[in-house]
Design an enzyme around this catalytic site. Structure first.
Site, short mmCIF file in Angstrom:
data_model
loop_
_atom_site.label_atom_id
_atom_site.label_comp_id
_atom_site.label_asym_id
_atom_site.label_seq_id
_atom_site.Cartn_x
_atom_site.Cartn_y
_atom_site.Cartn_z
CB SER A 101 -0.87 -0.01 1.26
OG SER A 101 -1.40 1.26 1.49
CD GLU A 134 -2.28 5.28 4.52
OE1 GLU A 134 -1.99 5.43 5.71
OE2 GLU A 134 -2.68 6.20 3.80
CE1 TYR A 181 -4.00 -1.76 5.61
CE2 TYR A 181 -2.96 0.29 4.93
CZ TYR A 181 -3.58 -0.90 4.60
OH TYR A 181 -3.77 -1.22 3.28
#
Ligand code: NAP
Ligand code: F7E
Length: 342
Positions: free
Chosen positions: A128, A130, A152
């Site tokens: 991801s 992120e 996460y």
């Protein structure tokens, strides 16, 4: 060809299994046992493909390594796509240990099962954007450094790096697809884009008054999930496994998304949005913009759906849903619970 998909009941699980089934793949996926049925996204695929023995579902969980390994041994898939995760960044601050367990144990359990199998499957890890942390407004590619800002994101860095370690140590075909935000009418309703388009539909039908949001200055590179699953598959068809970024290369703020979505129904977003502290995160990723030029050059992948078309598609689908909800409300068959949405 046989594919094994974790997270098949999620947004990407739906688009990827549809894409593979239409290509003629046999698709095997795991779902979690829950007290109410959680296959609503893939129900149309189940109806079409289960009876012709092209789609197979099993109860399992990324935390159950033994079940994953016995399924892989039984199915002997050509390709494994690890899409399952506790994928909500804000929730990962509330459930950090669970998010980390799923994000880390899931990937390594699958990699171990592949390493010990006689016919090692190819492995796709859902990495991801992120992981980059979005600390400045630079365009990010697979060589950019990771500065994870949430439980996460840290769990995704682990899964990403362990995939690389298995690729380099055991010659396993493992790829990391570093995907920037991708949305659709199947997006979970607590992610900001879908939360907004759901609200636009309901406000336009007169069954919701306001939508409560957090940091609307945040900037993301939003694409369409249907385009991105094709890129996942392309990564699995290469001679040499590697890591690739999928992104549109266009950045928009949540505010711009609001403006575009409310414009679709000729309303001014500022009349309907309230800002609430409870939607802010302890640590925010302010700016994410991706550079997918490597995917374009090596995979021949580029996104087909523009930002405007994506917003339009989501609003149109959510207008249809809101109209159905209005009928149910008028007949007192449901109660409006969405004003309290998280
Ligand atoms: P999603 O809609 O939230 O779907 C997540 C899936 O994981 C669901 O099928 C969920 O099952 C399953 N799952 C969660 N915990 C599990 C567990 N312990 N065991 C087995 N299955 C479990 O996510 P998505 O948007 O499709 O994203 C797919 C993957 O890509 C995720 O790993 C996400 O982190 C990653 N990713 C997403 C984006 C994006 O913008 N969408 C961008 C980059 C990376 P239930 O249906 O039972 O909850
Ligand atoms: O937030 C801001 C929020 O939750 C986007 C996941 O698929 O993409 C997703 O993670 C931005 C953030 O997605 C609300 O603070 C404002 O800055 O839609 P989101 P995300 O955090 O970018 C990445 C690539 C993944 O890998 C993840 O799995 O919008 N924001 N107000 C809000 N966000 C939410 N959810 N709700 C609000 O009310």
């Amino acid at each position: 060809m046989k594919a094994f998909i974790t997270g098949i009941s999620g947004q990407d699980g739906y688009y990827l299994s549809k894409f593979l089934l239409e290509k003629g793949y046999e698709v095997h996926g795991i779902i979690r046992r829950s007290s109410s049925i959680n296959t609503s996204r893939i129900d149309p695929l189940i109806a079409e493909y289960e009876k012709i023995e092209k789609l197979f579902l099993y109860h399992s969980d990324l935390l159950d390594a033994s079940s994953l390994s016995s399924l892989i041994n039984k199915i002997e898939p050509d390709e494994i796509y690890n899409l399952a995760a506790q994928s909500h960044v804000k929730v990962s601050f509330e459930n950090p240990i669970y998010t980390t367990q799923v994000g880390t144990l899931g990937s390594i359990s699958l990699l171990e099962a592949i390493r010990h199998s006689e016919n090692p499957s190819k492995f796709y890890q859902a990495s991801s954007s992120e992981m980059f942390g979005g600390v400045d407004n630079k365009s990010l590619n697979d060589e950019s450094i990771f500065i994870p800002k949430s439980p996460y994101a840290v769990s995704k860095v682990f899964a990403h790096q362990i995939t690389t370690v298995y690729r380099e140590s055991y010659g396993l075909y493992g790829v990391n697809g570093i995907l920037f935000n991708h949305e659709s009418p199947k997006r979970g309703e607590t992610f900001v884009t879908r939360k907004i388009t759901r609200a636009v539909g309901r406000i336009s039908e007169g069954i919701q008054e306001k939508v409560s949001l957090g940091n609307i200055e945040a900037i993301r590179d939003w694409g369409f999930a249907g385009d991105y699953v094709e890129g996942m598959w392309m990564m699995m068809q290469q001679d040499t496994p590697d890591d690739w970024v999928l992104a549109t290369g266009e950045a928009h703020s949540v505010k711009e998304f609001l403006e575009e979505a409310f414009n679709q129904v000729n309303l001014n977003w500022e009349d309907y949005v309230e800002i609430s502290e409870r939607h802010f995160r302890p640590n925010e990723v302010e700016h994410l913009l991706g550079d997918a030029s490597k995917a374009k050059k090596e995979l021949g992948w580029s996104p087909k759906t523009t930002f405007k078309d994506l917003v339009k598609m989501m609003v149109e689908e959510d207008l249809k849903l809101a109209k159905q909800e209005k009928v149910l409300l008028d007949n007192q068959l449901i109660k409006p619970t969405w004003e309290n949405s998280i």
